[in-house]
Design a protein around this motif. Sequence first.
Motif, PDB file in Angstrom:
ATOM      1  N   THR A   1     -12.269   6.350  -0.478  1.00  0.00           N
ATOM      2  CA  THR A   1     -10.899   5.644  -0.302  1.00  0.00           C
ATOM      3  C   THR A   1      -9.583   5.073  -1.649  1.00  0.00           C
ATOM      4  O   THR A   1      -8.704   5.633  -1.469  1.00  0.00           O
ATOM      5  CB  THR A   1     -10.829   4.350   0.612  1.00  0.00           C
TER       6      THR A   1
ATOM      7  N   ILE B   1      -6.876   6.300  -3.555  1.00  0.00           N
ATOM      8  CA  ILE B   1      -5.696   5.565  -3.056  1.00  0.00           C
ATOM      9  C   ILE B   1      -5.209   5.346  -4.603  1.00  0.00           C
ATOM     10  O   ILE B   1      -3.989   5.487  -4.871  1.00  0.00           O
ATOM     11  CB  ILE B   1      -5.819   4.530  -2.729  1.00  0.00           C
TER      12      ILE B   1
ATOM     13  N   LEU C   1       0.822  -1.460   0.151  1.00  0.00           N
ATOM     14  CA  LEU C   1       0.158  -0.267   0.217  1.00  0.00           C
ATOM     15  C   LEU C   1       0.709   1.414  -0.258  1.00  0.00           C
ATOM     16  O   LEU C   1       0.107   2.366  -0.720  1.00  0.00           O
ATOM     17  CB  LEU C   1      -0.875   0.161   0.535  1.00  0.00           C
TER      18      LEU C   1
ATOM     19  N   MET D   1       0.253   8.663   0.567  1.00  0.00           N
ATOM     20  CA  MET D   1      -0.447   7.508   0.725  1.00  0.00           C
ATOM     21  C   MET D   1      -1.038   7.652   2.019  1.00  0.00           C
ATOM     22  O   MET D   1      -2.375   7.300   2.151  1.00  0.00           O
ATOM     23  CB  MET D   1       0.436   6.461   0.349  1.00  0.00           C
TER      24      MET D   1
ATOM     25  N   ILE E   1      -5.009   8.393   2.592  1.00  0.00           N
ATOM     26  CA  ILE E   1      -6.275   7.091   3.153  1.00  0.00           C
ATOM     27  C   ILE E   1      -6.796   7.839   4.129  1.00  0.00           C
ATOM     28  O   ILE E   1      -8.178   7.572   5.103  1.00  0.00           O
ATOM     29  CB  ILE E   1      -5.805   6.148   3.324  1.00  0.00           C
TER      30      ILE E   1
END
Lengths: 186, 165
Positions: free
Chosen positions: A172, A176, A78, A129, A133
């Motif tokens: 979300t 991303i 992620l 990131m 988020i």
Amino acid sequence: MIQALFGVLLGGGLLFGLVKGQGDAALTVLLGAAREGVETAFSLAGSFALFCGMMGILRASGAADALARKAEKPLQRLLGRGANPEALSYVAMNLTCNLLGLGNAATPMGLEAARRLGDGDRANNALCMFLVINASSVQLMPTTVIALRAAAGSADPGAVVLPTIIATGISTLVGILSCKGLEKWL
Amino acid sequence: MAVTVLMLLCLAIGALRRTPVYDAFLSGAREGLETALRILPALIAMLCAIRVFMASGLMDGLTCLLAPLFARLGVPRETLPLMLMRPLSGSAALALLRETLEQYGPDSRIGLIASVMMGSSETVFYTCGVYLGAAGVKKSRHILPCALLSWLAGSMAAAFLYPTP
């Protein structure tokens, strides 16, 4: 970008207030806001100390490292490979608390994670990131909204749970994907 | 409830692994307090900027300006003030939601869209400012554009989930 946002909000607000002839009112608002900031930080400080203290126990016992190792693979996917390993246990705790709707605990964990992810003046990919988020809402159960709907006399206050989960998921996901897409350019 | 269980779990793990739990708690708590102090400048700066912007009445102008555009995109005019307020202030957005629910009814299309809008996004500006403050970062790169895109996507999704009958 954050500099520009600050300038636009503050400058625009002051200028428009001045044009409307409310120059003096602005000072009252500003002083009130500054005071509110201090009060918020102090009231948050107690809960930060509490939750970070609990996390301190997990770290000293080695459980936080174990958690970080478990979460390393998915989190690195992620956040990207550059993420500071020390931050990972806090990232994992923050995401878990957010999903469970434990906002009180999620915020201090998130701030500790951000503090450890940051290195230098420029935000790295992992920090970007993580912040996107967190700014996109990952909470599954909209408890406050349900309570408000019930208070307003709704026949089915929980009817919005599934749509909210879908909309949160979309928001979300867009966060991303756009973050992955833009990190090469900016 | 969940928090209580989690805390008990922390204590149990600490005790099982023979950790000096009191000392460990203190060192963690110290870090938490440092963080609270560390975010204070960003917190004050963001709150001042947001409050002045809200008090100036620019918000109403912006809402009027954007209403035709968002109406074409399928966002009802009645929910636009809430949608635009959501990234700026959680408490102001909550007050708008309460008003909307009372005026149009919680089970009306407007009421449902407003509820989902509230639940599907965060106070973007405030969150970004404070987290960047904690990270000690000056160049925020693509964080704000992406966060705003996700807010837009969540809000539009709320409107699309309840299409016009």
